[in-house]
Design a protein around this motif. Sequence first.
Motif, PDB file in Angstrom:
ATOM      1  N   LEU A 124       0.438  -1.391   0.383  1.00  0.00           N
ATOM      2  CA  LEU A 124       0.393   0.075   0.017  1.00  0.00           C
ATOM      3  C   LEU A 124       1.205   1.300  -0.052  1.00  0.00           C
ATOM      4  O   LEU A 124       0.118   2.153  -0.417  1.00  0.00           O
ATOM      5  CB  LEU A 124      -0.952   0.465   1.562  1.00  0.00           C
ATOM      6  N   ALA A 125       1.814   1.596   0.642  1.00  0.00           N
ATOM      7  CA  ALA A 125       2.980   2.585   0.715  1.00  0.00           C
ATOM      8  C   ALA A 125       3.104   2.741  -0.342  1.00  0.00           C
ATOM      9  O   ALA A 125       3.732   3.564  -0.565  1.00  0.00           O
ATOM     10  CB  ALA A 125       4.151   2.099   1.996  1.00  0.00           C
ATOM     11  N   THR A 126       3.950   1.525  -1.033  1.00  0.00           N
ATOM     12  CA  THR A 126       4.573   1.570  -2.563  1.00  0.00           C
ATOM     13  C   THR A 126       3.786   2.165  -3.525  1.00  0.00           C
ATOM     14  O   THR A 126       3.979   3.337  -4.185  1.00  0.00           O
ATOM     15  CB  THR A 126       4.934   0.021  -2.905  1.00  0.00           C
ATOM     16  N   GLN A 127       2.290   1.950  -3.653  1.00  0.00           N
ATOM     17  CA  GLN A 127       1.475   2.310  -3.973  1.00  0.00           C
ATOM     18  C   GLN A 127       1.032   4.003  -3.688  1.00  0.00           C
ATOM     19  O   GLN A 127       1.115   4.967  -4.593  1.00  0.00           O
ATOM     20  CB  GLN A 127       0.641   1.513  -4.270  1.00  0.00           C
ATOM     21  N   ALA A 128       0.382   4.010  -3.022  1.00  0.00           N
ATOM     22  CA  ALA A 128       0.739   5.492  -2.251  1.00  0.00           C
ATOM     23  C   ALA A 128       2.179   6.629  -2.652  1.00  0.00           C
ATOM     24  O   ALA A 128       1.504   7.322  -3.435  1.00  0.00           O
ATOM     25  CB  ALA A 128       0.538   6.076  -0.807  1.00  0.00           C
ATOM     26  N   GLY A 129       3.109   5.996  -2.930  1.00  0.00           N
ATOM     27  CA  GLY A 129       4.586   6.875  -3.257  1.00  0.00           C
ATOM     28  C   GLY A 129       4.706   6.795  -4.990  1.00  0.00           C
ATOM     29  O   GLY A 129       4.209   7.758  -5.149  1.00  0.00           O
ATOM     30  N   ILE A 130       4.289   5.894  -5.477  1.00  0.00           N
ATOM     31  CA  ILE A 130       3.809   5.849  -6.810  1.00  0.00           C
ATOM     32  C   ILE A 130       2.782   7.289  -7.438  1.00  0.00           C
ATOM     33  O   ILE A 130       2.989   8.000  -7.712  1.00  0.00           O
ATOM     34  CB  ILE A 130       3.171   4.516  -7.503  1.00  0.00           C
ATOM     35  N   LEU A 131       1.719   6.873  -6.844  1.00  0.00           N
ATOM     36  CA  LEU A 131       0.783   8.213  -7.206  1.00  0.00           C
ATOM     37  C   LEU A 131       1.416   8.856  -7.040  1.00  0.00           C
ATOM     38  O   LEU A 131       0.627  10.721  -7.123  1.00  0.00           O
ATOM     39  CB  LEU A 131      -0.768   7.917  -6.776  1.00  0.00           C
ATOM     40  N   MET A 155       8.686  12.637  -2.970  1.00  0.00           N
ATOM     41  CA  MET A 155       7.337  12.519  -2.662  1.00  0.00           C
ATOM     42  C   MET A 155       7.175  11.094  -2.761  1.00  0.00           C
ATOM     43  O   MET A 155       6.070  10.194  -1.526  1.00  0.00           O
ATOM     44  CB  MET A 155       6.118  12.376  -3.329  1.00  0.00           C
ATOM     45  N   LEU A 156       7.888   9.517  -3.301  1.00  0.00           N
ATOM     46  CA  LEU A 156       8.195   8.503  -3.537  1.00  0.00           C
ATOM     47  C   LEU A 156       7.992   7.929  -2.211  1.00  0.00           C
ATOM     48  O   LEU A 156       7.663   7.242  -0.811  1.00  0.00           O
ATOM     49  CB  LEU A 156       8.624   7.840  -4.524  1.00  0.00           C
ATOM     50  N   PHE A 188       7.036   6.067   3.705  1.00  0.00           N
ATOM     51  CA  PHE A 188       7.624   5.825   4.757  1.00  0.00           C
ATOM     52  C   PHE A 188       6.605   6.941   5.904  1.00  0.00           C
ATOM     53  O   PHE A 188       5.828   6.259   7.213  1.00  0.00           O
ATOM     54  CB  PHE A 188       9.081   7.163   4.999  1.00  0.00           C
ATOM     55  N   ILE A 189       5.530   7.307   5.201  1.00  0.00           N
ATOM     56  CA  ILE A 189       4.097   7.769   5.771  1.00  0.00           C
ATOM     57  C   ILE A 189       4.009   7.110   6.002  1.00  0.00           C
ATOM     58  O   ILE A 189       2.945   7.090   7.262  1.00  0.00           O
ATOM     59  CB  ILE A 189       3.485   9.798   5.225  1.00  0.00           C
ATOM     60  N   VAL A 190       3.188   6.354   5.493  1.00  0.00           N
ATOM     61  CA  VAL A 190       2.477   5.405   5.525  1.00  0.00           C
ATOM     62  C   VAL A 190       3.010   4.037   6.320  1.00  0.00           C
ATOM     63  O   VAL A 190       2.061   3.196   7.137  1.00  0.00           O
ATOM     64  CB  VAL A 190       1.847   4.577   4.208  1.00  0.00           C
ATOM     65  N   ILE A 191       3.559   4.018   6.403  1.00  0.00           N
ATOM     66  CA  ILE A 191       4.836   2.573   7.336  1.00  0.00           C
ATOM     67  C   ILE A 191       4.790   3.060   8.962  1.00  0.00           C
ATOM     68  O   ILE A 191       4.426   2.461   9.643  1.00  0.00           O
ATOM     69  CB  ILE A 191       6.123   3.019   6.636  1.00  0.00           C
ATOM     70  N   SER A 192       4.343   4.680   8.766  1.00  0.00           N
ATOM     71  CA  SER A 192       4.863   5.144  10.000  1.00  0.00           C
ATOM     72  C   SER A 192       3.264   4.782  10.971  1.00  0.00           C
ATOM     73  O   SER A 192       3.309   4.677  11.954  1.00  0.00           O
ATOM     74  CB  SER A 192       6.576   6.173   9.702  1.00  0.00           C
ATOM     75  N   MET A 193       2.171   5.099  10.299  1.00  0.00           N
ATOM     76  CA  MET A 193       1.211   5.767  10.164  1.00  0.00           C
ATOM     77  C   MET A 193       1.600   4.217  11.419  1.00  0.00           C
ATOM     78  O   MET A 193      -0.304   4.316  12.247  1.00  0.00           O
ATOM     79  CB  MET A 193       0.238   5.571   9.397  1.00  0.00           C
ATOM     80  N   VAL A 210       6.998  20.262   1.002  1.00  0.00           N
ATOM     81  CA  VAL A 210       7.114  19.718  -0.124  1.00  0.00           C
ATOM     82  C   VAL A 210       6.244  19.760  -0.755  1.00  0.00           C
ATOM     83  O   VAL A 210       7.114  20.570  -2.019  1.00  0.00           O
ATOM     84  CB  VAL A 210       8.264  18.096   0.044  1.00  0.00           C
ATOM     85  N   MET A 211       5.470  19.644  -0.419  1.00  0.00           N
ATOM     86  CA  MET A 211       4.315  20.096  -1.392  1.00  0.00           C
ATOM     87  C   MET A 211       4.255  21.139  -1.344  1.00  0.00           C
ATOM     88  O   MET A 211       3.465  22.017  -2.466  1.00  0.00           O
ATOM     89  CB  MET A 211       2.705  18.910  -0.227  1.00  0.00           C
ATOM     90  N   MET A 212       4.099  22.325  -0.391  1.00  0.00           N
ATOM     91  CA  MET A 212       4.368  23.328  -0.826  1.00  0.00           C
ATOM     92  C   MET A 212       5.294  24.120  -1.323  1.00  0.00           C
ATOM     93  O   MET A 212       5.038  25.490  -2.359  1.00  0.00           O
ATOM     94  CB  MET A 212       3.957  24.304   0.912  1.00  0.00           C
ATOM     95  N   ASN A 213       6.347  23.366  -0.832  1.00  0.00           N
ATOM     96  CA  ASN A 213       7.683  24.364  -1.778  1.00  0.00           C
ATOM     97  C   ASN A 213       7.604  23.628  -3.596  1.00  0.00           C
ATOM     98  O   ASN A 213       8.315  24.550  -4.848  1.00  0.00           O
ATOM     99  CB  ASN A 213       8.987  22.791  -1.612  1.00  0.00           C
TER     100      ASN A 213
END
Length: 347
Positions: A21-28, A273-274, A279-284, A301-304
């Motif tokens: 799931l984390a990999t799929q979210a990172g790619i998107l 963002m990948l 890592f944000i999904v894994i840490s959650m 990063v998003m705001m930048n």
Amino acid sequence: MRKIINYQSKFLAWDKDVIILATQAGILAVVFSLMQVIFKPENDAAIFAMIGVFIAALVQTVGIRVNILNRVKASLILSIGAGFTTAIGCYVGNSFIATAIGILLLVPLVGLTSSAEHLSAAIILFTVDLFIIGSGAPSNSLHLAALNGCSLAIGSLSLAIIALIYARPFGQITPIVTKYKFSFKGVFINYQSNLVFSLILTIAVSIANAISYLFKMPQGFWIPMTALLILKADHDFTKSRMSHRLTGTLFGSLLAVLVALLISDKLILALMMLPIMFFIVISMARHYGAYTAILTVMVTVMMNLMIPDGYLIATHRLIDTLLGVITVAITLWILNPSIHKLLHKKQ
């Protein structure tokens, strides 16, 4: 011994599903980040699509024990609900009164459903949360507000579709643990026992929202959002969340400032963002403090990707998080004993 092995295999399966799931979210997230960079950097649409991916990933992490079909169903409901509340939040974001009314109508639902099944409660929590996030990107244009809401829904649905497409050839349609099923039945179970918590939560978020408007805080929506996410019916759990939120945001802000100062190329930021989303999904799934730290980096990063000097976002987020935590602490200190005494007298 056989039972221990079975339980270990189940936990390993959950870890594997979270990694997928984390990999799929990172790619998107990278796909939408590149769209943000290539097409219209000043447009919020791709950013909201990334937020949709992020929120859907969090909800699917909560429901990782259910089968993929139920997770897709949950993502569909989340996409519709959160897309709608995001659009409304964007449209009324410039009005304190309209935003306050929205909070008074929506936040009690979070409190009243806090005893519901985890996946159902998470959908309601993040749907309400997206109203607050939407208010942080106010738009007087109904068209732009609707575009942001639709973009978020598309991002959320994209993750569900990719997860479903991936699951079919690998035989992951069947649930890991069959007793865990997603349903909105009984979503208001034990709501009577949650009335006090619902009232305290609504007051805390309302006060936090008033602070953000009164002092015209940059990115002030983080104040009520922090109050909404850390305040729980279990006070010990709330204290733990407050501590993790503060320390995570502090370390995340320091890291975010370094990233923002050292990396200015938007293409590199988009590709970052990948690993960030991964890592944000894994840490959650494992540690709230680490999740909060990486979330701070992700927001910066998003705001930048949209504006220069996005590192200031990290500073604003740290201040807003502190104000949100203080608001919750003071609200609990003042209101909780008083409400319980009042209820005791009535009995």
